[in-house]
Enzyme design. Structure first.
Site, PDB file in Angstrom:
ATOM      1  N   GLY A  75       0.686  -1.235   0.038  1.00 19.50           N
ATOM      2  CA  GLY A  75      -0.076   0.095   0.109  1.00 19.50           C
ATOM      3  C   GLY A  75       0.888   1.254   0.050  1.00 19.50           C
ATOM      4  O   GLY A  75       0.182   2.361   0.116  1.00 19.50           O
ATOM      5  N   CYS A 118     -17.292   4.232 -25.643  1.00 22.64           N
ATOM      6  CA  CYS A 118     -18.659   5.075 -25.826  1.00 22.64           C
ATOM      7  C   CYS A 118     -19.026   5.014 -24.152  1.00 22.64           C
ATOM      8  O   CYS A 118     -20.138   4.305 -23.907  1.00 22.64           O
ATOM      9  CB  CYS A 118     -19.517   3.940 -26.609  1.00 22.64           C
ATOM     10  SG  CYS A 118     -18.797   3.726 -28.136  1.00 22.64           S
ATOM     11  N   GLU A 119     -18.490   6.044 -23.675  1.00 22.90           N
ATOM     12  CA  GLU A 119     -18.695   6.262 -22.422  1.00 22.90           C
ATOM     13  C   GLU A 119     -18.107   7.712 -22.099  1.00 22.90           C
ATOM     14  O   GLU A 119     -17.029   8.030 -22.228  1.00 22.90           O
ATOM     15  CB  GLU A 119     -17.934   5.240 -21.446  1.00 22.90           C
ATOM     16  CG  GLU A 119     -17.907   5.458 -20.020  1.00 22.90           C
ATOM     17  CD  GLU A 119     -19.277   4.376 -19.393  1.00 22.90           C
ATOM     18  OE1 GLU A 119     -19.816   4.867 -18.517  1.00 22.90           O
ATOM     19  OE2 GLU A 119     -19.368   3.502 -19.995  1.00 22.90           O
ATOM     20  N   TYR A 124      -1.683  -1.418 -11.764  1.00 23.89           N
ATOM     21  CA  TYR A 124      -3.039  -1.551 -11.887  1.00 23.89           C
ATOM     22  C   TYR A 124      -3.762  -0.996 -13.341  1.00 23.89           C
ATOM     23  O   TYR A 124      -4.839  -0.297 -13.422  1.00 23.89           O
ATOM     24  CB  TYR A 124      -3.662  -0.800 -10.576  1.00 23.89           C
ATOM     25  CG  TYR A 124      -3.117  -1.426  -9.448  1.00 23.89           C
ATOM     26  CD1 TYR A 124      -3.657  -2.900  -9.015  1.00 23.89           C
ATOM     27  CD2 TYR A 124      -2.474  -0.816  -8.533  1.00 23.89           C
ATOM     28  CE1 TYR A 124      -3.308  -3.290  -7.888  1.00 23.89           C
ATOM     29  CE2 TYR A 124      -1.961  -1.448  -7.335  1.00 23.89           C
ATOM     30  CZ  TYR A 124      -2.270  -2.746  -7.158  1.00 23.89           C
ATOM     31  OH  TYR A 124      -1.875  -3.381  -5.904  1.00 23.89           O
ATOM     32  N   TYR A 143     -11.226   5.317  -9.647  1.00 29.50           N
ATOM     33  CA  TYR A 143     -10.845   5.766  -8.250  1.00 29.50           C
ATOM     34  C   TYR A 143     -10.733   7.429  -8.333  1.00 29.50           C
ATOM     35  O   TYR A 143     -10.230   7.911  -7.372  1.00 29.50           O
ATOM     36  CB  TYR A 143      -9.589   5.438  -8.028  1.00 29.50           C
ATOM     37  CG  TYR A 143      -9.562   3.930  -7.893  1.00 29.50           C
ATOM     38  CD1 TYR A 143     -10.341   2.913  -7.243  1.00 29.50           C
ATOM     39  CD2 TYR A 143      -8.425   3.106  -8.687  1.00 29.50           C
ATOM     40  CE1 TYR A 143     -10.158   1.564  -7.018  1.00 29.50           C
ATOM     41  CE2 TYR A 143      -8.417   1.775  -8.558  1.00 29.50           C
ATOM     42  CZ  TYR A 143      -9.164   1.039  -7.635  1.00 29.50           C
ATOM     43  OH  TYR A 143      -9.087  -0.363  -7.658  1.00 29.50           O
ATOM     44  N   PRO A 194       4.960  -4.736  -1.260  1.00 27.14           N
ATOM     45  CA  PRO A 194       4.791  -3.686  -2.253  1.00 27.14           C
ATOM     46  C   PRO A 194       4.476  -3.928  -3.588  1.00 27.14           C
ATOM     47  O   PRO A 194       5.118  -4.943  -4.293  1.00 27.14           O
ATOM     48  CB  PRO A 194       6.037  -2.705  -1.970  1.00 27.14           C
ATOM     49  CG  PRO A 194       7.039  -3.932  -1.637  1.00 27.14           C
ATOM     50  CD  PRO A 194       6.359  -4.898  -0.919  1.00 27.14           C
ATOM     51  N   GLY A 195       3.386  -3.372  -4.282  1.00 25.20           N
ATOM     52  CA  GLY A 195       3.013  -3.722  -5.583  1.00 25.20           C
ATOM     53  C   GLY A 195       3.218  -2.474  -6.285  1.00 25.20           C
ATOM     54  O   GLY A 195       4.463  -2.373  -7.051  1.00 25.20           O
ATOM     55  N   ARG A 196       2.452  -1.681  -6.073  1.00 26.45           N
ATOM     56  CA  ARG A 196       2.543  -0.156  -6.876  1.00 26.45           C
ATOM     57  C   ARG A 196       3.745   0.529  -6.720  1.00 26.45           C
ATOM     58  O   ARG A 196       4.518   1.087  -7.666  1.00 26.45           O
ATOM     59  CB  ARG A 196       1.395   0.728  -6.335  1.00 26.45           C
ATOM     60  CG  ARG A 196       1.070   2.094  -6.637  1.00 26.45           C
ATOM     61  CD  ARG A 196       0.424   3.079  -5.961  1.00 26.45           C
ATOM     62  NE  ARG A 196      -0.688   2.283  -5.344  1.00 26.45           N
ATOM     63  CZ  ARG A 196      -2.041   2.258  -6.077  1.00 26.45           C
ATOM     64  NH1 ARG A 196      -2.251   3.038  -6.778  1.00 26.45           N
ATOM     65  NH2 ARG A 196      -2.776   1.556  -5.414  1.00 26.45           N
TER      66      ARG A 196
HETATM   67  C1  LIG Z   1      -3.113  -4.848  -3.010  1.00 24.60           C
HETATM   68  C2  LIG Z   1      -2.294  -5.742  -2.090  1.00 24.60           C
HETATM   69  C3  LIG Z   1      -0.956  -5.483  -1.876  1.00 24.60           C
HETATM   70  C4  LIG Z   1      -0.315  -4.493  -2.702  1.00 24.60           C
HETATM   71  O1  LIG Z   1      -0.954  -3.081  -2.886  1.00 24.60           O
HETATM   72  P1  LIG Z   1       0.097  -2.016  -3.459  1.00 24.60           P
HETATM   73  O2  LIG Z   1      -0.651  -0.730  -3.074  1.00 24.60           O
HETATM   74  O3  LIG Z   1       0.182  -2.204  -4.823  1.00 24.60           O
HETATM   75  O4  LIG Z   1       1.346  -1.846  -2.653  1.00 24.60           O
HETATM   76  C5  LIG Z   1      -0.220  -6.072  -0.752  1.00 24.60           C
HETATM   77  N1  LIG Z   1      -0.771  -7.043  -0.074  1.00 24.60           N
HETATM   78  C6  LIG Z   1      -2.274  -7.059   0.089  1.00 24.60           C
HETATM   79  C7  LIG Z   1      -2.778  -8.113   0.682  1.00 24.60           C
HETATM   80  C8  LIG Z   1      -3.085  -6.870  -1.080  1.00 24.60           C
HETATM   81  O5  LIG Z   1      -4.087  -6.940  -1.171  1.00 24.60           O
END
Ligand SMILES: *Cc1c(COP(=O)(O)O)cnc(C)c1O
Length: 463
Positions: free
Chosen positions: A278, A391-392, A421, A364, A321-323
């Site tokens: 997150g 079309c939106e 994402y 979002y 971490p993803g994002r």
């Molecule tokens: C979505 C998610 C993440 C990654 O969130 P980011 O905002 O991309 O860092 C990590 N752990 C869990 C359990 C998630 O659902």
């Protein structure tokens, strides 16, 4: 708070004043390194390059729209997270942000682990050679088939999300003659996004088992009784696009409180704590994300301090971490199709993609920036809204931004920070074909996810 600003939007609706884009940036040709991948720069001829390759060349070879991913930047961010947390902690890249086999190989090479949350993500991870014991399996409704595949493959952990799932995973593990390592995902009553967090007593969301009301403690009791499970820790994920560490502070305090209760009741100290992901990135120049080493230091200190005061051994920390890893590494390259000035309002710039390749703005209220990248321009700035071809009327890619007033059909524009994402949430709305992901590194480009074709569409449509 508007529903649409939550949870993965860049900011709370109330945090920033409306229309903070009222003044154009000083130099429209400048590329803020905060929002662009590290090898992106504008050449002397005005053409923007990434990894040493011009976007005009990329557009010619791979077409538009395209996600262009800076591999060096991806690896550098992955490595920075890995290094920041050191060997006493684990970094799990959240695959849902963007997953492909190339990405899995890079993560593997950089020593990161991987979170998956569906059979499809698991299949991708395994097919690219991620060792199963470095995979964590998430999700609030994993199917029995998915659980079976995960246990059979030997994933390092399954994160349990409900009372039913505790029994389900235990049962499946036992029937396969295995003991599955698991964590229990709890909700600690902390909701964090962007610059603030809310600590509430109760939870109103689908994920996890509430700490409040003794539910998490009961889940632990049940998991400890089941032979098919080895409970290794507690998991908490509090939100998305977070800049403020205080939400993690409260979450860690509450998770450690549970670890203490577990020790007092069962006489065991669980060895791991997962604080989820997150962490925020810069979508616009207004965002100020923290560096991985600052985050690592803050999180480690919080957990250590909480454990000291609870007289617990400090558990091994993991983060997801993803994002924060993939988000800043890519931009979406579009070709301008039409430019439509609306008197006294703004100019609508239509591109050859839209909400099918970036749903975040519609979903979002996400904010993005945009730049003209196929040439430099000294024309006066004009206020634009970048829209797609769907079309939106909500098909907006960039709500408010400035582009040079001489923008014309055929120009290439790019939206930075679309690595997370965007491709992973892409759709075929209007039967638009999903764009490719082109990875660029040291003067070489290669397709890591190819563009969809009409044949792909028609293959699914069996008539
Ligand atoms: C979505 C998610 C993440 C990654 O969130 P980011 O905002 O991309 O860092 C990590 N752990 C869990 C359990 C998630 O659902």
């Amino acid at each position: 708070m508007s529903r649409s600003a939550h949870p993965a939007g860049p900011r709370h609706a109330d945090v920033l004043p409306e229309g903070h884009y009222s003044a154009p940036p000083a130099d429209l040709n400048a590329l803020d390194p905060k929002v662009w991948a590290q090898t992106v720069e504008r050449g002397e001829d005005g053409v923007v390059t990434v990894g040493g390759i011009g976007v005009t060349q990329l557009a010619e070879e791979y077409g538009t729209p395209a996600y262009v991913l800076d591999e060096a930047d991806f690896r550098a961010r992955a490595r920075a997270w890995r290094t920041a947390f050191g060997t006493d902690a684990d970094v799990f890249y959240a695959g849902k942000a963007f997953l492909s086999r190339a990405v899995v190989r890079w993560l593997n090479e950089e020593g990161l682990n991987l979170d998956v949350c569906s059979g499809g993500e698991l299949a991708t991870a395994l097919s690219a050679g991620m060792p199963a014991d470095r995979i964590a399996f998430h999700g609030n409704n994993k199917s029995p088939e998915e659980i079976e595949r995960a246990v059979h493959a030997g994933v390092g952990r399954i994160v349990l999300d409900s009372f039913q799932e505790i029994v389900r995973v235990a049962h499946i593990a036992q029937s396969l003659g295995k003991r599955q390592r698991v964590q229990i995902r709890i909700t600690v009553g902390v909701e964090a996004h962007t610059h603030e967090f809310i600590a509430t007593a109760h939870e109103d969301q689908k994920f996890g088992i509430p700490l409040a009301g003794g539910h998490a403690a009961e889940a632990v009791r049940r998991a400890l009784q089941l032979d098919g499970l080895e409970l290794i820790g507690i998991h908490s994920h509090i939100g998305s696009q977070i800049f403020d560490m205080s939400g993690f502070e409260v979450a860690a305090h509450r998770v450690v409180g549970l670890l203490k209760d577990i020790r007092d009741e069962h006489g065991i100290e669980l060895p791991e704590i997962d604080l989820g992901g997150g962490l925020g990135i810069a979508y616009t120049s207004d965002d100020d994300p923290r560096e991985p080493h600052e985050i690592a230091k803050a999180l480690t200190e919080i957990v250590t301090r909480e454990c000291e005061s609870a007289k617990l051994r400090t558990p091994r920390i993991s983060v997801e971490p993803g994002r924060a890893i993939v988000g800043p590494t890519a931009f979406t390259l579009y070709e301008v199709g039409t430019v439509k000035p609306l008197d006294g309002l703004r100019t609508y710039v239509s591109v050859d993609g839209g909400m099918s390749d970036n749903i975040r703005t519609a979903l979002y209220d996400a904010e993005y920036t945009v730049a003209l990248v196929s040439r430099a321009s000294d024309a006066e700035p004009m206020l634009v809204r970048v829209v797609g071809k769907h079309c939106e009327s909500g098909d907006i890619v960039v709500k408010d931004a400035f582009l040079p007033g001489d923008l014309a059909p055929g120009d290439l524009i790019a939206v930075p920070a679309t690595g997370a994402y965007c491709r992973s949430m892409a759709s075929n709305y209007n039967h638009v074909l999903r764009p490719p992901v082109v990875a660029v590194r040291e003067g070489e480009a290669r397709v890591v996810v190819r563009r969809e074709t009409e044949e792909d569409l028609l293959r699914l449509d069996v008539g």
